[in-house]
Design an enzyme around this catalytic site. Structure first.
Site, PDB file in Angstrom:
ATOM      1  N   SER A  33       1.028  -1.132   8.391  1.00 35.35           N
ATOM      2  CA  SER A  33       1.626  -1.562   9.658  1.00 35.35           C
ATOM      3  C   SER A  33       0.558  -1.882  10.694  1.00 35.35           C
ATOM      4  O   SER A  33       0.668  -2.877  11.418  1.00 35.35           O
ATOM      5  CB  SER A  33       2.573  -0.486  10.202  1.00 35.35           C
ATOM      6  OG  SER A  33       3.679  -0.334   9.336  1.00 35.35           O
ATOM      7  N   ARG A  50       1.038   5.735   4.795  1.00 35.27           N
ATOM      8  CA  ARG A  50      -0.100   5.976   5.692  1.00 35.27           C
ATOM      9  C   ARG A  50      -1.367   5.270   5.205  1.00 35.27           C
ATOM     10  O   ARG A  50      -2.475   5.705   5.473  1.00 35.27           O
ATOM     11  CB  ARG A  50      -0.373   7.477   5.857  1.00 35.27           C
ATOM     12  CG  ARG A  50       0.730   8.226   6.547  1.00 35.27           C
ATOM     13  CD  ARG A  50       0.721   7.905   8.041  1.00 35.27           C
ATOM     14  NE  ARG A  50       1.941   8.333   8.644  1.00 35.27           N
ATOM     15  CZ  ARG A  50       2.926   7.505   8.995  1.00 35.27           C
ATOM     16  NH1 ARG A  50       2.839   6.225   8.794  1.00 35.27           N
ATOM     17  NH2 ARG A  50       4.005   7.974   9.571  1.00 35.27           N
ATOM     18  N   GLY A  78       0.829  -1.199   0.000  1.00 37.42           N
ATOM     19  CA  GLY A  78       0.000   0.000   0.000  1.00 37.42           C
ATOM     20  C   GLY A  78       0.857   1.239   0.000  1.00 37.42           C
ATOM     21  O   GLY A  78       2.086   1.163   0.057  1.00 37.42           O
ATOM     22  N   HIS A 108       6.220   3.694  16.560  1.00 38.86           N
ATOM     23  CA  HIS A 108       5.961   2.297  16.195  1.00 38.86           C
ATOM     24  C   HIS A 108       6.234   1.366  17.367  1.00 38.86           C
ATOM     25  O   HIS A 108       5.500   0.397  17.574  1.00 38.86           O
ATOM     26  CB  HIS A 108       6.794   1.881  14.979  1.00 38.86           C
ATOM     27  CG  HIS A 108       6.163   2.248  13.672  1.00 38.86           C
ATOM     28  ND1 HIS A 108       5.143   1.530  13.109  1.00 38.86           N
ATOM     29  CD2 HIS A 108       6.423   3.273  12.827  1.00 38.86           C
ATOM     30  CE1 HIS A 108       4.785   2.085  11.973  1.00 38.86           C
ATOM     31  NE2 HIS A 108       5.545   3.154  11.769  1.00 38.86           N
TER      32      HIS A 108
END
Length: 189
Positions: free
Chosen positions: A23, A19, A16, A61
């Site tokens: 993830s 954003r 993708g 993250h």
């Protein structure tokens, strides 16, 4: 790299844009596997804190992941990192995009660099075929935009495109994430 795996643990590729929710979706898939089977999760992180922005992104993250997950920080040798995951039932590699970028920034000779990246990709996929773990790999789809202005940008786009194709060919499942929504590309119905 056109054969899918025969083992019980699937290889899943999430593609993708920036954003796009890749993830987050990888984390949800990994947590689901952890809850259903009790499997441990190992996270292979390829990001490097080379500037303030990346340092902040890496920190963010880290806080998004459960603290009991094992993390291997390996920006270059994702094949060797996969050898180190031990008994983890679920492995997340985030992300192939930075793996490719890291190599391009490390080597001035783009042909030599491509050789290293393609060999590590082959090694990773060969090893993945022998594993019983669920392996979830995250990567950006960068071939949908304009042609990059710089030579390095074009080399990056082309090399990442080849790596993504290798992973997609080997994967049992491939999803394209757009606005956080997964569109399943493989297997096709």
């Amino acid at each position: 790299m056109s054969e899918t795996r025969n083992t019980s643990g699937p290889l899943i590729l999430l593609l993708g844009g920036a954003r796009g929710g890749k993830s987050g979706y990888a984390l949800r898939l990994a947590q689901g596997g952890e809850r259903v089977s009790g499997d441990e999760v190992c996270f292979i992180a390829t990001a490097q804190a080379l500037d303030e922005d990346m340092t902040a992104r890496i920190s963010r993250h880290r806080t998004e992941r459960p603290t009991h997950w094992r993390t291997i920080e390996e920006p270059y040798q994702i094949d060797e990192a996969l050898r180190q995951v031990g008994d983890a039932g679920v492995v997340v590699v985030d992300c192939l995009t930075l793996f490719v970028s890291n190599w391009l920034l490390r080597h001035e000779d783009e042909h030599e660099c491509e050789g290293f990246v393609r060999q590590i990709t082959r090694n990773f996929l060969e090893l993945a075929r022998t594993r019983q773990q669920t392996i979830i790999c995250v990567s950006n789809e960068v071939g949908l935009g304009v042609v990059p202005e710089t030579s390095l940008g074009r080399v990056f786009r082309d090399l990442l495109g080849r790596v993504n194709q290798d992973f997609a060919a080997a994967a049992d499942e491939v999803y394209l994430l757009v606005a956080g929504l997964p569109l399943q590309l493989k297997p096709t119905g």
